[in-house]
Design an enzyme around this catalytic site. Structure first.
Site, PDB file in Angstrom:
ATOM      1  N   PHE A  44      19.384 -27.859  33.626  1.00 51.16           N
ATOM      2  CA  PHE A  44      18.255 -27.228  34.321  1.00 51.16           C
ATOM      3  C   PHE A  44      17.308 -26.489  33.377  1.00 51.16           C
ATOM      4  O   PHE A  44      16.439 -25.738  33.817  1.00 51.16           O
ATOM      5  CB  PHE A  44      18.783 -26.262  35.400  1.00 51.16           C
ATOM      6  CG  PHE A  44      19.768 -25.242  34.870  1.00 51.16           C
ATOM      7  CD1 PHE A  44      19.343 -24.083  34.251  1.00 51.16           C
ATOM      8  CD2 PHE A  44      21.141 -25.462  34.989  1.00 51.16           C
ATOM      9  CE1 PHE A  44      20.243 -23.144  33.768  1.00 51.16           C
ATOM     10  CE2 PHE A  44      22.053 -24.532  34.499  1.00 51.16           C
ATOM     11  CZ  PHE A  44      21.604 -23.371  33.879  1.00 51.16           C
TER      12      PHE A  44
ATOM     13  N   ARG B 146      22.933  -4.338  34.846  1.00 50.25           N
ATOM     14  CA  ARG B 146      23.566  -5.613  35.260  1.00 50.25           C
ATOM     15  C   ARG B 146      24.259  -5.459  36.628  1.00 50.25           C
ATOM     16  O   ARG B 146      24.223  -6.360  37.454  1.00 50.25           O
ATOM     17  CB  ARG B 146      24.610  -6.067  34.232  1.00 50.25           C
ATOM     18  CG  ARG B 146      24.063  -6.613  32.928  1.00 50.25           C
ATOM     19  CD  ARG B 146      23.466  -7.990  33.017  1.00 50.25           C
ATOM     20  NE  ARG B 146      24.398  -9.074  33.179  1.00 50.25           N
ATOM     21  CZ  ARG B 146      24.086 -10.354  32.976  1.00 50.25           C
ATOM     22  NH1 ARG B 146      22.858 -10.693  32.574  1.00 50.25           N
ATOM     23  NH2 ARG B 146      24.945 -11.301  33.174  1.00 50.25           N
TER      24      ARG B 146
ATOM     25  N   HIS C  16      15.669 -10.388  35.146  1.00 52.34           N
ATOM     26  CA  HIS C  16      16.529 -10.641  33.993  1.00 52.34           C
ATOM     27  C   HIS C  16      17.041  -9.302  33.480  1.00 52.34           C
ATOM     28  O   HIS C  16      16.294  -8.325  33.469  1.00 52.34           O
ATOM     29  CB  HIS C  16      15.751 -11.339  32.868  1.00 52.34           C
ATOM     30  CG  HIS C  16      16.498 -11.318  31.568  1.00 52.34           C
ATOM     31  ND1 HIS C  16      17.490 -12.232  31.284  1.00 52.34           N
ATOM     32  CD2 HIS C  16      16.454 -10.463  30.517  1.00 52.34           C
ATOM     33  CE1 HIS C  16      18.009 -11.937  30.099  1.00 52.34           C
ATOM     34  NE2 HIS C  16      17.394 -10.865  29.614  1.00 52.34           N
TER      35      HIS C  16
ATOM     36  N   THR D 176      24.552 -13.831  38.575  1.00 50.43           N
ATOM     37  CA  THR D 176      23.501 -14.788  38.220  1.00 50.43           C
ATOM     38  C   THR D 176      23.107 -15.660  39.416  1.00 50.43           C
ATOM     39  O   THR D 176      21.921 -15.875  39.673  1.00 50.43           O
ATOM     40  CB  THR D 176      24.016 -15.696  37.078  1.00 50.43           C
ATOM     41  OG1 THR D 176      24.445 -14.866  36.004  1.00 50.43           O
ATOM     42  CG2 THR D 176      22.930 -16.641  36.601  1.00 50.43           C
TER      43      THR D 176
ATOM     44  N   ARG E 239      19.540  -9.186  43.076  1.00 52.09           N
ATOM     45  CA  ARG E 239      19.524 -10.649  43.207  1.00 52.09           C
ATOM     46  C   ARG E 239      20.063 -11.093  44.565  1.00 52.09           C
ATOM     47  O   ARG E 239      19.592 -12.063  45.143  1.00 52.09           O
ATOM     48  CB  ARG E 239      20.343 -11.268  42.073  1.00 52.09           C
ATOM     49  CG  ARG E 239      19.627 -11.178  40.730  1.00 52.09           C
ATOM     50  CD  ARG E 239      20.566 -11.475  39.579  1.00 52.09           C
ATOM     51  NE  ARG E 239      19.863 -11.794  38.352  1.00 52.09           N
ATOM     52  CZ  ARG E 239      20.485 -12.108  37.217  1.00 52.09           C
ATOM     53  NH1 ARG E 239      21.804 -12.133  37.166  1.00 52.09           N
ATOM     54  NH2 ARG E 239      19.782 -12.394  36.134  1.00 52.09           N
TER      55      ARG E 239
ATOM     56  N   ASN F  11      16.224 -15.709  40.668  1.00 53.82           N
ATOM     57  CA  ASN F  11      16.976 -14.476  40.877  1.00 53.82           C
ATOM     58  C   ASN F  11      16.205 -13.214  40.473  1.00 53.82           C
ATOM     59  O   ASN F  11      16.800 -12.194  40.188  1.00 53.82           O
ATOM     60  CB  ASN F  11      18.349 -14.573  40.194  1.00 53.82           C
ATOM     61  CG  ASN F  11      18.246 -14.967  38.738  1.00 53.82           C
ATOM     62  OD1 ASN F  11      17.163 -14.919  38.159  1.00 53.82           O
ATOM     63  ND2 ASN F  11      19.367 -15.327  38.128  1.00 53.82           N
TER      64      ASN F  11
HETATM   65  P1  IDP Z   1      21.896 -14.095  33.618  1.00 55.79           P
HETATM   66  O1  IDP Z   1      20.410 -14.143  33.922  1.00 55.79           O
HETATM   67  O2  IDP Z   1      22.688 -13.539  34.781  1.00 55.79           O
HETATM   68  O3  IDP Z   1      22.215 -13.415  32.314  1.00 55.79           O
HETATM   69  P2  IDP Z   1      22.353 -16.650  32.283  1.00 55.79           P
HETATM   70  O4  IDP Z   1      23.638 -17.407  32.294  1.00 55.79           O
HETATM   71  O5  IDP Z   1      21.937 -15.983  31.026  1.00 55.79           O
HETATM   72  O6  IDP Z   1      22.402 -15.612  33.511  1.00 55.79           O
HETATM   73  O7  IDP Z   1      21.235 -17.676  32.759  1.00 55.79           O
HETATM   74  C1  IDP Z   1      19.863 -17.399  32.569  1.00 55.79           C
HETATM   75  C2  IDP Z   1      19.098 -17.830  33.825  1.00 55.79           C
HETATM   76  O8  IDP Z   1      19.237 -19.243  34.012  1.00 55.79           O
HETATM   77  C3  IDP Z   1      19.614 -17.225  35.121  1.00 55.79           C
HETATM   78  O9  IDP Z   1      19.125 -15.933  35.364  1.00 55.79           O
HETATM   79  C4  IDP Z   1      19.134 -18.228  36.146  1.00 55.79           C
HETATM   80  O10 IDP Z   1      17.753 -18.034  36.462  1.00 55.79           O
HETATM   81  C5  IDP Z   1      19.288 -19.541  35.396  1.00 55.79           C
HETATM   82  N1  IDP Z   1      20.579 -20.177  35.669  1.00 55.79           N
HETATM   83  C6  IDP Z   1      21.790 -19.863  35.146  1.00 55.79           C
HETATM   84  N2  IDP Z   1      22.767 -20.659  35.576  1.00 55.79           N
HETATM   85  C7  IDP Z   1      22.168 -21.543  36.404  1.00 55.79           C
HETATM   86  C8  IDP Z   1      22.661 -22.671  37.173  1.00 55.79           C
HETATM   87  O11 IDP Z   1      23.854 -23.009  37.173  1.00 55.79           O
HETATM   88  N3  IDP Z   1      21.740 -23.356  37.919  1.00 55.79           N
HETATM   89  C9  IDP Z   1      20.416 -23.018  37.940  1.00 55.79           C
HETATM   90  N4  IDP Z   1      19.901 -21.981  37.235  1.00 55.79           N
HETATM   91  C10 IDP Z   1      20.771 -21.258  36.474  1.00 55.79           C
HETATM   92 MG    MG Z   2      21.653 -13.978  30.444  1.00 55.34          MG
END
Ligand code: IDP
Ligand code: MG
Length: 167
Positions: free
Chosen positions: A58, A91, A125, A97, A108, A122
């Protein structure tokens, strides 16, 4: 111990007029905002910010999302929160996430959604740990945009620097 963390209100958060709600929620932490701005997000900045995601299926949609292409809002609000245990406090308020798995009272959980294409919109960040916070804060802000000294700096002399000033 005082630490710093990068917070972004993503384009969906801005489009849904959630800035006030999100800032109010974050103020529960009693942390201090030591930098804030509205920022355009170039593809280069987006790719650098999400470099750890580049092998994900993605990734392209994620870059379009943070650049604002999915919401016709080509900007984010970037902030540095600073204070006791700032990373974990933010967080926790942000929530998981996946917005469907996030606690429903988290930011979120309350405001996020998963699109039919599978993008996790979501709304916010937040840096995961101190190492990520340092990398991200240095990516999004220059030292003179932050009102406290977070990391060592140096002074360089720039010749032939062009800078836009008020006319
Ligand atoms: P975080 O924002 O909670 O730190 P990360 O794993 O760093 O999560 O992922 C960055 C961003 O990528 C997430 O905030 C979300 O927008 C997107 N994302 C993460 N995992 C997925 C997924 O499995 N499907 C679709 N989008 C995802
Ligand atoms: Mg992250």
């Amino acid at each position: 111990m005082n630490v710093q963390t990068l917070v972004l209100i993503k384009p969906d958060g801005l489009k849904k007029s959630l800035t006030g709600n999100i800032l109010t929620r974050l103020s529960e932490t009693k942390l201090e905002i030591v930098a804030a701005k509205i920022s355009r997000v170039s593809r280069q900045l987006a790719e650098a910010h999400y470099m750890h995601m580049k092998d994900k299926p993605f990734f392209e949609d994620l870059i379009k999302y943070i650049c604002g292409e999915l919401h016709q809002r080509h900007k984010v609000m970037a902030m540095v929160y600073w204070g006791e245990d700032a990373i974990n406090k933010v967080r926790a308020l942000a929530g998981a996430t996946n917005p469907e798995e996030a606690d429903s009272v988290s930011i979120r959980g309350a405001y996020g959604r998963i699109t039919t294409k599978g993008v996790y919109e979501n709304v916010i960040h937040a840096s995961r740990d101190r190492e990520e916070a340092e990398r991200e804060i240095k990516l999004w802000f220059s030292p003179d945009e932050v009102i406290v000294d977070l990391y060592p700096t140096k002074t360089v002399e720039l010749k032939q620097l062009q800078k836009k000033v008020w006319a």
